[in-house]
Design an enzyme around this catalytic site. Structure first.
Site, PDB file in Angstrom:
ATOM      1  CB  SER A  63      -1.136   0.024   1.167  1.00 24.25           C
ATOM      2  OG  SER A  63      -1.934  -1.288   1.006  1.00 24.25           O
ATOM      3  CE  LYS A  66      -4.588   1.642  -1.222  1.00 29.80           C
ATOM      4  NZ  LYS A  66      -3.629   0.199  -0.899  1.00 29.80           N
ATOM      5  CE1 TYR A 174      -5.985   2.576   2.406  1.00 36.44           C
ATOM      6  CE2 TYR A 174      -5.464  -0.193   3.411  1.00 36.44           C
ATOM      7  CZ  TYR A 174      -5.254   1.315   2.376  1.00 36.44           C
ATOM      8  OH  TYR A 174      -3.601   1.534   2.117  1.00 36.44           O
TER       9      TYR A 174
END
Length: 391
Positions: A63, A66, A174
Site C-alpha cells: 500500500s 498508493k 480503506y
C-alpha cells in the site's frame, strides 16, 4: 528538534534484527530526509538467507504504492485531463458496473443494487467510494472465500469488481480505491500506469529502482517476504507481486527501494519540486496535503478478519485522524513527536513512512514481514521515529 544521532539510529536498526526469532526481524532498512537532502540511511540484518540487507534492497511496497499513484492522478488534474468530481465512469466505464452490497441471498450469493451516487475520482483518492479489503472486511472475505471474486492479490480485473459496502461518498473505508484510480490514469493518459509513473514521477525524482516489474538488477536485490508464524517464528515465502498482471495495481503492486521512496517523500517537503524537475505545482501540494473528508466521513481503526495477513491497525490509537490525497493525516501531535497535520501511511509487509512538512522531516522504516502491524516490526518502527525527533 535536536541534531540527528546517526549512531543511535544505527543501533536501533541493529537491535531490531538480533535476539530470539519471535522478537526480531530478518532485516530492516530506513532513511530520513529534509527538503535539502537525505540526512540518514541505514540497514541491518539480511534480505535473504545468504545476502545482507543493504540500502539499495528492493522491497514490495504494497500500500505504500498508493501515494505514488495518487501523485499521477493529481498530475492529470493539473493537466486538465481529469475532473475529480465528475463520475469516474466517464473516464473508465467499467467502474460504472460496480454496485452496493445489499446483503446475501439464501443461496449465499451477494445481493447487489445500483449506486444512487456515482463514484468520483475524489472519492477514490479519499477512500470514501465504499471499497474494502478481504483482510479488513468480513463481507469481502466471504465474497472471496466463496469464489464470487478473485483475491485482490491476483491483480485480476475481476478482483476489482467487488461491490461497495455503502453508498459512495457516505463514509470512509480503506480499500481497493487507488487500484481503480490507477486505471483512470491509464485511460486519460493513453498509456500503462507503469509508463506514466516512470516518465512523470520516477524519472524527475530519480527513482531508478522503482516499478511494477522487476528488472534483473532489482530481482538480484529483492528482499524475501517473511511470514510471522503463530509461535512467533519467521517463515520465508516465495511471494512476488504478479509480474504479468492483468491490471497494474496502483494501490499495491509497486516495488522500490527506501532511498528511492525517500526522494519521493522529499518532493512533498519541497512543495512538489524534485532534482529532475517539478512533479506537482506548489498549489496542488498545498490542498492535497490537507484533510479532504467531510463532516460525515471519519477515519476509523481497521479491524482485522485475517490475522495471517494483517492485525488490527491504527497509527496513533486514541487520537483523531483524517485523510488527504492520498495519505493519513494525524490531526494531533503524535507520541513519536510527529507534528500535527503530518502525512503518513504504510505497506502491508510492515513498511512505514511519514512526511512532516511543519518540521521539515520525512522518513521511511521498512521490512518485509507479514502480517501488517506485526508487534515486533511496529514497536521497532515506533522507536526509530521517536529517536528521529528526540535523538
Amino acid at each position: 528538534m535536536a541534531e540527528l544521532n546517526a549512531t543511535r539510529l544505527d543501533a536501533l536498526l541493529s537491535e531490531a534484527v538480533v535476539g530470539p526469532e519471535a522478537h526480531r526481524l530478518p532485516g530492516v532498512v530506513a532513511s530520513v530526509t529534509r527538503a535539502s537532502g537525505t540526512i540518514y540511511t541505514g540497514a541491518a540484518g539480511r534480505r535473504t538467507v545468504d545476502q545482507p540487507m543493504t540500502a539499495d534492497t528492493v522491497l514490495a511496497l504494497y500500500s505504500a504504492s498508493k501515494p505514488l499513484t495518487a501523485t499521477a492522478v493529481l498530475q492529470c488534474v493539473e493537466d486538465g485531463l481529469l475532473d475529480l468530481d465528475a463520475p469516474a465512469a466517464e473516464y473508465f466505464p467499467l467502474l460504472g458496473e460496480v454496485g452496493v452490497l445489499d446483503g446475501f441471498a439464501d443461496d449465499g450469493g451477494p445481493r447487489i443494487r445500483q449506486v444512487r451516487t456515482p463514484i468520483t475520482t475524489r472519492m477514490l483518492l479519499l477512500h470514501t467510494a465504499g471499497f474494502a479489503y478481504p483482510f479488513f472486511s468480513d463481507n469481502y472475505r466471504r465474497l472471496v472465500r466463496d469464489g464470487h471474486y478473485p483475491d485482490i492479490a491476483t491483480a485480476a480485473e475481476a478482483s476489482l469488481m467487488t461491490p461497495l459496502l455503502f453508498e459512495p461518498g457516505s463514509s470512509w473505508n480503506y480499500g481497493s480505491n487507488i487500484d481503480w484510480a490507477g486505471r483512470i490514469v491509464e485511460a486519460v493518459r493513453g498509456a500503462s500506469l507503469n509508463e506514466v509513473l516512470a516518465e512523470r514521477v520516477f524519472t524527475p525524482i530519480g527513482m531508478d529502482s522503482s516499478g511494477f516489474f522487476l528488472t534483473a538488477s532489482m530481482s538480484e536485490r529483492r528482499a524475501t517476504v517473511h511470514l510471522r508464524l503463530p509461535d512467533g517464528g519467521l517463515k520465508a515465502t516465495r511471494m512476488v507481486m504478479p509480474q504479468s498482471p492483468e491490471v497494474q495495481m496502483g494501490g499495491q503492486g509497486l516495488y522500490s527501494t527506501v532511498p528511492d521512496y525517500v526522494r519521493f517523500l522529499q518532493m512533498w517537503l519541497r512543495d512538489g519540486a524534485a532534482d529532475g524537475g517539478r512533479v506537482l505545482s506548489t498549489e496542488t501540494v498545498k490542498w492535497a496535503t490537507r484533510n479532504g473528508l467531510t463532516n460525515n466521513q471519519h477515519v476509523h481503526p481497521m479491524r482485522s478478519v485475517d490475522p495471517v495477513i494483517a492485525r488490527d491497525f491504527e497509527f496513533f490509537p486514541g487520537q483523531p485522524a483524517s485523510w488527504a490525497y492520498s495519505f493519513l493525516v494525524n490531526d494531533e501531535q503524535g507520541p513519536t513527536g510527529r507534528s500535527a497535520g503530518s502525512l503518513g501511511w504504510a505497506g502491508l509487509a510492515n513498511l512505514y513512512f511519514w512526511i512532516d512538512r511543519s518540521a521539515d522531516i520525512a522518513g521511511m522504516w521498512a521490512t518485509q514481514v507479514l502480517p501488517l502491524a506485526d508487534p515486533t516490526a511496529w514497536n521497532n518502527y515506533q522507536r526509530f521515529e521517536t529517536a528521529v525527533y528526540a535523538p
